[in-house]
Scaffold this active site. Sequence first.
Site, PDB file in Angstrom:
ATOM      1  N   GLU A  36      44.101  31.093  32.647  1.00  0.00           N
ATOM      2  CA  GLU A  36      44.244  30.104  31.581  1.00  0.00           C
ATOM      3  C   GLU A  36      45.395  30.454  30.639  1.00  0.00           C
ATOM      4  O   GLU A  36      45.324  30.206  29.441  1.00  0.00           O
ATOM      5  CB  GLU A  36      42.931  29.999  30.792  1.00  0.00           C
ATOM      6  CG  GLU A  36      41.769  29.547  31.634  1.00  0.00           C
ATOM      7  CD  GLU A  36      40.455  29.550  30.866  1.00  0.00           C
ATOM      8  OE1 GLU A  36      40.474  29.554  29.614  1.00  0.00           O
ATOM      9  OE2 GLU A  36      39.409  29.546  31.523  1.00  0.00           O
ATOM     10  N   CYS A  37      46.444  31.003  31.172  1.00  0.00           N
ATOM     11  CA  CYS A  37      47.583  31.480  30.391  1.00  0.00           C
ATOM     12  C   CYS A  37      48.755  30.515  30.524  1.00  0.00           C
ATOM     13  O   CYS A  37      48.877  29.806  31.529  1.00  0.00           O
ATOM     14  CB  CYS A  37      47.980  32.869  30.915  1.00  0.00           C
ATOM     15  SG  CYS A  37      49.428  33.594  30.137  1.00  0.00           S
ATOM     16  N   GLY A  38      49.614  30.498  29.540  1.00  0.00           N
ATOM     17  CA  GLY A  38      50.831  29.693  29.617  1.00  0.00           C
ATOM     18  C   GLY A  38      51.738  30.117  30.764  1.00  0.00           C
ATOM     19  O   GLY A  38      52.615  29.364  31.176  1.00  0.00           O
ATOM     20  N   PHE A  39      51.525  31.341  31.276  1.00  0.00           N
ATOM     21  CA  PHE A  39      52.332  31.842  32.397  1.00  0.00           C
ATOM     22  C   PHE A  39      51.608  31.718  33.739  1.00  0.00           C
ATOM     23  O   PHE A  39      52.127  32.173  34.760  1.00  0.00           O
ATOM     24  CB  PHE A  39      52.721  33.306  32.162  1.00  0.00           C
ATOM     25  CG  PHE A  39      53.636  33.504  30.989  1.00  0.00           C
ATOM     26  CD1 PHE A  39      54.960  33.078  31.036  1.00  0.00           C
ATOM     27  CD2 PHE A  39      53.189  34.106  29.829  1.00  0.00           C
ATOM     28  CE1 PHE A  39      55.803  33.254  29.957  1.00  0.00           C
ATOM     29  CE2 PHE A  39      54.022  34.290  28.739  1.00  0.00           C
ATOM     30  CZ  PHE A  39      55.341  33.858  28.799  1.00  0.00           C
ATOM     31  N   THR A  40      50.432  31.097  33.754  1.00  0.00           N
ATOM     32  CA  THR A  40      49.649  30.988  34.986  1.00  0.00           C
ATOM     33  C   THR A  40      50.449  30.314  36.099  1.00  0.00           C
ATOM     34  O   THR A  40      50.276  30.644  37.276  1.00  0.00           O
ATOM     35  CB  THR A  40      48.319  30.243  34.722  1.00  0.00           C
ATOM     36  OG1 THR A  40      47.575  30.981  33.754  1.00  0.00           O
ATOM     37  CG2 THR A  40      47.487  30.097  35.978  1.00  0.00           C
TER      38      THR A  40
END
Length: 161
Positions: A36-40
């Site tokens: 659930e990360c902006g970098f996923t």
Amino acid sequence: MSQSFYEQSAVDIQGNAVSMSDYKGKVVLVVNTASECGFTHQYKPLEHLYQLYKDQGFVVLGFPCNQFGGQEKGDEATISQFCELNFGVSFPLFSKVDVNGTEAAPLYKFLKSSAKGLLGSESIKWNFTKFLINKDGKVLKRYSPTIKPENLMTEIETLLK
């Protein structure tokens, strides 16, 4: 603390003990991941790198981590399913780990001491920090989460020669 990448071990996402010596002679990219990360979205180019170079001796190792913003809440089965369904991940995934603090996985303690971050810090600042290891098990470099996996292609190709 062990002095070699190959002396390290971890538990894979199915719960099996894995020695990093299984990757002897390969170029390895170790990444702490989160669903659930902006970098996923980096899962997709990481998988692309893996597919592109795996037959030449390259492997990506993904280590889910919930230490940054609680962005990896799921259990191992949920994480594995998410990565496979959404990004087609086929590179090895490991059980969820801590990468900082007193409970940090020994592998991550080793990686952080081998390749320090900004201003000599050992602390990992966020998800999708990457460590590049050569065929001899030497940790060459740490990359911040903002470095896109595809930007590592030249270095990976050089190491595979």
